[in-house]
Design a protein around this motif. Structure first.
Motif, PDB file in Angstrom:
ATOM      1  N   GLY A 102     -11.077   2.486   3.856  1.00  0.00           N
ATOM      2  CA  GLY A 102     -11.205   4.367   3.480  1.00  0.00           C
ATOM      3  C   GLY A 102     -10.634   4.898   3.886  1.00  0.00           C
ATOM      4  N   ALA A 103     -10.892   6.648   2.983  1.00  0.00           N
ATOM      5  CA  ALA A 103      -9.469   7.856   4.045  1.00  0.00           C
ATOM      6  C   ALA A 103      -9.566   8.148   5.442  1.00  0.00           C
ATOM      7  CB  ALA A 103     -10.801   9.138   2.853  1.00  0.00           C
TER       8      ALA A 103
ATOM      9  N   GLU B 125      -4.536  10.558   5.200  1.00  0.00           N
ATOM     10  CA  GLU B 125      -5.087   9.516   3.992  1.00  0.00           C
ATOM     11  C   GLU B 125      -5.257   8.364   4.364  1.00  0.00           C
ATOM     12  OE1 GLU B 125      -6.903  12.829   1.273  1.00  0.00           O
ATOM     13  OE2 GLU B 125      -7.069  10.162   1.473  1.00  0.00           O
ATOM     14  N   GLY B 126      -5.814   7.666   4.231  1.00  0.00           N
ATOM     15  CA  GLY B 126      -5.995   5.749   3.811  1.00  0.00           C
ATOM     16  C   GLY B 126      -5.178   5.090   3.229  1.00  0.00           C
ATOM     17  N   PRO B 127      -4.746   4.540   4.108  1.00  0.00           N
ATOM     18  CA  PRO B 127      -3.655   3.439   2.538  1.00  0.00           C
ATOM     19  C   PRO B 127      -3.962   3.423   1.274  1.00  0.00           C
ATOM     20  CG  PRO B 127      -3.720   2.419   4.723  1.00  0.00           C
ATOM     21  CD  PRO B 127      -4.354   2.781   4.754  1.00  0.00           C
TER      22      PRO B 127
ATOM     23  N   TYR C 230       1.308  -0.592   0.005  1.00  0.00           N
ATOM     24  CA  TYR C 230      -0.164  -0.162   0.141  1.00  0.00           C
ATOM     25  C   TYR C 230       0.890   1.239  -0.420  1.00  0.00           C
ATOM     26  CZ  TYR C 230      -3.648  -3.072   2.152  1.00  0.00           C
ATOM     27  OH  TYR C 230      -4.368  -3.880   1.746  1.00  0.00           O
TER      28      TYR C 230
ATOM     29  N   LEU D   2       3.510   0.501   2.878  1.00  0.00           N
ATOM     30  CA  LEU D   2       3.439  -0.027   4.318  1.00  0.00           C
ATOM     31  C   LEU D   2       3.378  -1.849   3.171  1.00  0.00           C
ATOM     32  CD1 LEU D   2       0.343   1.318   5.613  1.00  0.00           C
ATOM     33  CD2 LEU D   2       2.624   0.479   6.430  1.00  0.00           C
TER      34      LEU D   2
ATOM     35  N   LEU E  62       4.221   7.302   2.781  1.00  0.00           N
ATOM     36  CA  LEU E  62       4.670   6.516   3.391  1.00  0.00           C
ATOM     37  C   LEU E  62       3.724   4.442   3.222  1.00  0.00           C
ATOM     38  CD1 LEU E  62       5.331   5.160   6.503  1.00  0.00           C
ATOM     39  CD2 LEU E  62       2.764   5.299   6.785  1.00  0.00           C
TER      40      LEU E  62
ATOM     41  N   GLN F  59       1.098   5.428   1.873  1.00  0.00           N
ATOM     42  CA  GLN F  59      -0.401   6.234   2.158  1.00  0.00           C
ATOM     43  C   GLN F  59       0.301   7.818   2.395  1.00  0.00           C
ATOM     44  OE1 GLN F  59      -0.992   5.191   6.263  1.00  0.00           O
ATOM     45  NE2 GLN F  59      -2.788   5.665   6.654  1.00  0.00           N
TER      46      GLN F  59
END
Lengths: 110, 114
Positions: free
Chosen positions: B106-107, A41-43, A35, A88, A86, A37
């Motif tokens: 999700g965000a 924000e989300g991954p 992922y 992951l 980032l 990121q």
């Protein structure tokens, strides 16, 4: 406890350079995800690898799953500032739970 | 495209308040997860659910509860918010393709408890 160690933890490079991020464990995973990121924000899922020795390419990103399915690497060719973030890795031991890596924070300078 | 939607991006709450974080996924995934992410500690699993009304504790369930009344919706509840619950909260859903368990996030909701 299963662990996924990522190295390096931090990386700051110039635009155009190549880099490799490593994700290592002593455990076997049935699949592994990478992922990216961005701050706040989300991954975002980049890739899933399943087969030992598998290599997948996503534009300038190359992902490899180790033959024994215990480790993985992410190689970025000619890094760009948009690659900053980032990174992951996350391994699944064959259940719906995931083991997350410690993360690699990449900064690409223009 | 898989979509996992968290109802709030930012929340500010007071100590002792009851807090609800909502998450909806549109891909009919069986499994849903709540994580928190803190600097230096990475992602830690709070709870996950593998079916409607089914839940299991993750690594750090203390101070949290969850609800899954419908397949697409997974709620995280902070019964009495405390300052040490200030964090980034991430919801995820996953599906299985052969040997691959593939998870989407999700965000995120950045929660500050004052």
């Amino acid at each position: 406890t299963q662990l996924l160690e990522q190295s390096p933890q931090f990386l700051s490079i110039q635009e155009g350079e190549n880099l490799t991020v490593y994700c290592n464990s002593s455990s076997v995973f049935s699949s592994l995800q990478w992922y990216r990121q961005e701050p706040g924000e989300g991954p975002v899922l980049l890739v899933t690898v399943v087969t030992g020795g598998e290599v997948k390419k996503l534009k300038r990103l190359t992902f490899q799953f180790g033959d024994a399915r215990k480790d993985s690497s992410l190689h970025i060719t000619a890094a760009q500032p948009g690659d900053t973030g980032l990174y992951l890795c996350a391994g699944s031991p064959g259940t719906y739970k995931y083991i997350f890596g410690t993360g690699t924070r990449l900064k690409v300078l223009a | 495209d898989v979509k996992v939607t968290q109802s709030s991006r930012y929340l500010v709450k007071r100590t002792g308040e009851k807090v609800f974080l909502e998450c909806v996924q549109d891909m009919d995934h069986e499994n849903m997860f709540w994580y928190r992410q803190d600097p230096g500690l990475g992602l830690r699993l709070i709870y996950f659910s593998y079916d409607v009304k089914m839940k299991e504790k993750g690594d750090i369930p203390e101070g949290y509860s969850v609800s899954r009344e419908k397949k697409e919706r997974f709620s995280l509840i902070l019964e009495s918010a405390s300052t040490n619950q200030t964090s980034m909260y991430l919801c995820a859903s996953s599906w299985t393709s052969g040997r691959a368990y593939i998870q989407y996030f999700g965000a995120g909701t950045r929660l500050s408890v004052l």
